[in-house]
Design an enzyme around this catalytic site. Structure first.
Site, short mmCIF file in Angstrom:
data_model
loop_
_atom_site.label_atom_id
_atom_site.label_comp_id
_atom_site.label_asym_id
_atom_site.label_seq_id
_atom_site.Cartn_x
_atom_site.Cartn_y
_atom_site.Cartn_z
N SER A 16 -1.96 -15.42 2.16
CA SER A 16 -1.48 -16.00 3.42
C SER A 16 -2.51 -15.80 4.53
O SER A 16 -3.41 -14.97 4.39
CB SER A 16 -0.18 -15.28 3.82
OG SER A 16 0.12 -15.47 5.18
N TYR A 32 5.89 -8.95 6.22
CA TYR A 32 5.20 -10.02 5.48
C TYR A 32 3.69 -9.81 5.52
O TYR A 32 3.01 -9.91 4.50
CB TYR A 32 5.58 -11.35 6.12
CG TYR A 32 5.08 -12.58 5.44
CD1 TYR A 32 3.93 -13.23 5.90
CD2 TYR A 32 5.76 -13.15 4.37
CE1 TYR A 32 3.47 -14.38 5.30
CE2 TYR A 32 5.30 -14.31 3.77
CZ TYR A 32 4.16 -14.92 4.23
OH TYR A 32 3.68 -16.07 3.64
P1 NAP Z 1 9.81 -21.23 -0.14
O1 NAP Z 1 9.92 -22.68 0.14
O2 NAP Z 1 10.69 -20.26 0.58
O3 NAP Z 1 9.94 -21.00 -1.73
C1 NAP Z 1 9.86 -19.69 -2.20
C2 NAP Z 1 10.30 -19.71 -3.64
O4 NAP Z 1 10.29 -18.38 -4.15
C3 NAP Z 1 11.73 -20.25 -3.80
O5 NAP Z 1 11.83 -21.05 -4.96
C4 NAP Z 1 12.53 -18.96 -3.97
O6 NAP Z 1 13.71 -19.13 -4.71
C5 NAP Z 1 11.55 -18.13 -4.78
N1 NAP Z 1 11.90 -16.71 -4.76
C6 NAP Z 1 12.14 -15.94 -3.67
N2 NAP Z 1 12.46 -14.69 -4.06
C7 NAP Z 1 12.43 -14.68 -5.43
C8 NAP Z 1 12.68 -13.68 -6.42
N3 NAP Z 1 13.04 -12.45 -6.10
N4 NAP Z 1 12.57 -14.04 -7.72
C9 NAP Z 1 12.25 -15.31 -8.07
N5 NAP Z 1 11.99 -16.30 -7.18
C10 NAP Z 1 12.08 -15.97 -5.87
O7 NAP Z 1 8.33 -20.76 0.17
P2 NAP Z 1 6.96 -21.56 0.14
O8 NAP Z 1 6.63 -22.00 1.53
O9 NAP Z 1 6.96 -22.54 -0.99
O10 NAP Z 1 5.98 -20.34 -0.20
C11 NAP Z 1 5.62 -20.03 -1.53
C12 NAP Z 1 4.62 -18.90 -1.44
O11 NAP Z 1 3.56 -19.28 -0.54
C13 NAP Z 1 5.22 -17.62 -0.85
O12 NAP Z 1 4.61 -16.51 -1.48
C14 NAP Z 1 4.78 -17.68 0.62
O13 NAP Z 1 4.70 -16.38 1.18
C15 NAP Z 1 3.43 -18.30 0.48
N6 NAP Z 1 2.90 -18.95 1.68
C16 NAP Z 1 3.61 -19.93 2.29
C17 NAP Z 1 3.01 -20.58 3.41
C18 NAP Z 1 3.70 -21.67 4.16
O14 NAP Z 1 3.22 -22.00 5.27
N7 NAP Z 1 4.77 -22.26 3.65
C19 NAP Z 1 1.74 -20.22 3.83
C20 NAP Z 1 1.09 -19.18 3.17
C21 NAP Z 1 1.67 -18.57 2.07
P3 NAP Z 1 15.13 -19.10 -3.92
O15 NAP Z 1 15.24 -20.42 -3.25
O16 NAP Z 1 16.13 -18.88 -5.00
O17 NAP Z 1 15.06 -17.96 -2.93
C1 GCO Z 2 4.90 -17.37 10.01
C2 GCO Z 2 4.69 -18.27 8.83
C3 GCO Z 2 3.45 -17.84 8.07
C4 GCO Z 2 3.26 -18.75 6.89
C5 GCO Z 2 2.03 -18.41 6.14
C6 GCO Z 2 0.78 -18.59 6.91
O1 GCO Z 2 6.07 -17.06 10.31
O2 GCO Z 2 3.89 -17.03 10.64
O3 GCO Z 2 5.81 -18.25 7.97
O4 GCO Z 2 3.57 -16.52 7.66
O5 GCO Z 2 4.34 -18.64 6.02
O6 GCO Z 2 2.11 -17.18 5.52
O7 GCO Z 2 -0.31 -18.45 6.04
#
Ligand code: NAP
Ligand code: GCO
Length: 264
Positions: free
Chosen positions: A145, A158
Site C-alpha cells: 500500500s 493499517y
Molecule cells: P476490498 O474491496 O475490501 O476486498 C477485500 C477482500 O478481502 C474481500 O473479498 C474480503 O472478503 C476479503 N477478506 C477480508 N478479510 C478476509 C479474511 N479474514 N479471510 C479471507 N478473505 C478476507 O479491498 P480491495 O480494495 O480490493 O483491497 C484488496 C487488497 O489491496 C487489500 O489488501 C488492501 O489493503 C489492498 N489495497 C487496496 C487499495 C485501494 O485503494 N483499494 C490500495 C492499496 C492496497 P469479505 O468481503 O468477505 O470481507
Molecule cells: C485510506 C485508503 C488507503 C488505500 C490504500 C492506499 O484510507 O487511506 O484506504 O489506505 O486503501 O492502502 O495505497
C-alpha cells in the site's frame, strides 16, 4: 520475449478475490494462462465470485477460508493441492482497514487489522512455501500500500500492518530466494474499490468528497486507479519475466509517491 510473461501451466491462489483488486489480479492472471484458485470468508461470496469469473469465461476454483485461521489455511492448501495442484503463485490480497483516530481505537480493532493484513500473509505464505520448495520454485506477491511508505490520520493499524508487510516481503525474499522463490510486493495507489468507496462519496451538495479532491491533487495521473491497472504488474511478478526480481515493492500509484502534490 512475450513467452516470458505467460502464466500457462501455473496455478495461482489469490486470497480474498471474490471482487475488488484480488478479482482483477486473478482475472489478468487467467488471461495470461494461469489456473485461478481463490478464497473468501463466506460461501455466498465464493459462489458469487465463481459466477463472476465464469461471466468472463474463467473457470475459477473457490474455497471458503478465513486467512487468519492457520488450521483452516493449512487445510485449504492441502485441499487445493489434492483437487487442483501445487500452488505456483500466491497473491496475499485479502485485507481490511479500519479508519479510526489512533487514541480512539481499541486494541481489539488494532489487532484485527494486523491479523488480516500482516499475520495472514505470514500464515498463507508459510502454508504454500514447502510445496514450492519441493516443486523447484514459486512466486509470492504481497499486496502492500501507499501506507507501506506513508502515514495519515486514522489508519495507524493499517499503516503498521502494510509497513510490516513490506518487510515480511523482503524477509521471505531473503530467506527463500535460494529455493528459486521470488517474493515481491505490489503497492497500489488509491484504487476505486469497495474499500475506498467511503472516501469517494458524492457530498450532499453534489460535490466530490474532500478526500477524493485531495487524492486527485496528489496524483500526477490526476485520477484514481482502477483495479484493472494492477493486472499487468501482477502478471509480470507472477511470470518468468521477473525471475531475478526479488524483495521489490512495485508501486502502481500513478506517481503519488514521486509527487509533492498540485498547488491548491
Ligand atoms: P476490498 O474491496 O475490501 O476486498 C477485500 C477482500 O478481502 C474481500 O473479498 C474480503 O472478503 C476479503 N477478506 C477480508 N478479510 C478476509 C479474511 N479474514 N479471510 C479471507 N478473505 C478476507 O479491498 P480491495 O480494495 O480490493 O483491497 C484488496 C487488497 O489491496 C487489500 O489488501 C488492501 O489493503 C489492498 N489495497 C487496496 C487499495 C485501494 O485503494 N483499494 C490500495 C492499496 C492496497 P469479505 O468481503 O468477505 O470481507
Ligand atoms: C485510506 C485508503 C488507503 C488505500 C490504500 C492506499 O484510507 O487511506 O484506504 O489506505 O486503501 O492502502 O495505497
Amino acid at each position: 520475449m512475450m513467452n516470458q510473461f505467460s502464466l500457462e501451466g501455473r496455478i495461482a491462489l489469490v486470497t480474498g478475490a471474490s471482487y475488488g483488486i484480488g478479482f482483477a489480479i486473478a482475472s489478468a492472471m487467467a488471461e495470461a494462462g494461469a489456473t485461478i484458485v481463490f478464497n473468501d470468508i463466506k460461501q455466498e461470496l465464493v459462489d458469487k465470485g465463481v459466477a463472476a469469473y465464469a461471466e468472463q469465461g474463467i473457470t475459477a476454483h473457490g474455497y471458503v477460508c478465513d486467512v487468519t485461521d492457520e488450521d483452516a489455511v493449512q487445510a485449504m492448501v492441502a485441499k487445493i493441492e489434492a483437487e487442483v495442484g501445487v500452488i505456483d503463485v500466491l497473491v496475499n490480497n485479502a485485507g481490511i482497514i479500519k479508519r479510526i483516530p489512533m487514541v480512539e481505537m481499541s486494541a481489539k480493532d488494532f489487532r484485527q487489522v494486523i491479523d488480516v493484513d500482516l499475520n495472514a500473509p505470514f500464515i498463507v505464505s508459510k502454508a504454500v512455501i514447502p510445496s514450492m520448495i519441493k516443486k523447484g520454485g514459486g512466486k509470492i506477491i504481497n499486496i502492500c500500500s501507499m501506507m507501506s511508505e506513508l502515514g495519515r490520520e486514522t489508519v495507524s493499524a493499517y499503516a503498521a500492518a502494510k509497513g510490516g508487510l513490506k518487510m515480511l516481503t523482503r524477509n521471505i525474499a531473503s530467506e527463500y530466494g535460494q529455493y528459486n522463490i521470488q517474493c515481491n510486493g505490489i503497492g497500489p495507489g488509491y484504487i476505486a474499490t469497495p474499500q475506498t468507496a467511503p472516501l469517494r462519496e458524492i457530498q450532499p451538495d453534489g460535490s466530490k468528497h474532500p478526500f477524493d479532491q485531495f487524492i486527485l491533487a496528489k496524483t500526477p495521473a490526476n485520477r484514481w486507479g482502477e483495479a484493472a491497472d494492477l493486472g499487468g504488474p501482477a502478471v509480470f511478478l507472477a511470470s518468468s519475466a521477473s525471475d531475478f526480481v526479488n524483495g521489490h515493492i512495485l508501486y502502481v500509484d500513478g506517481g503519488i509517491l514521486a509527487y509533492i502534490g498540485k498547488q491548491p
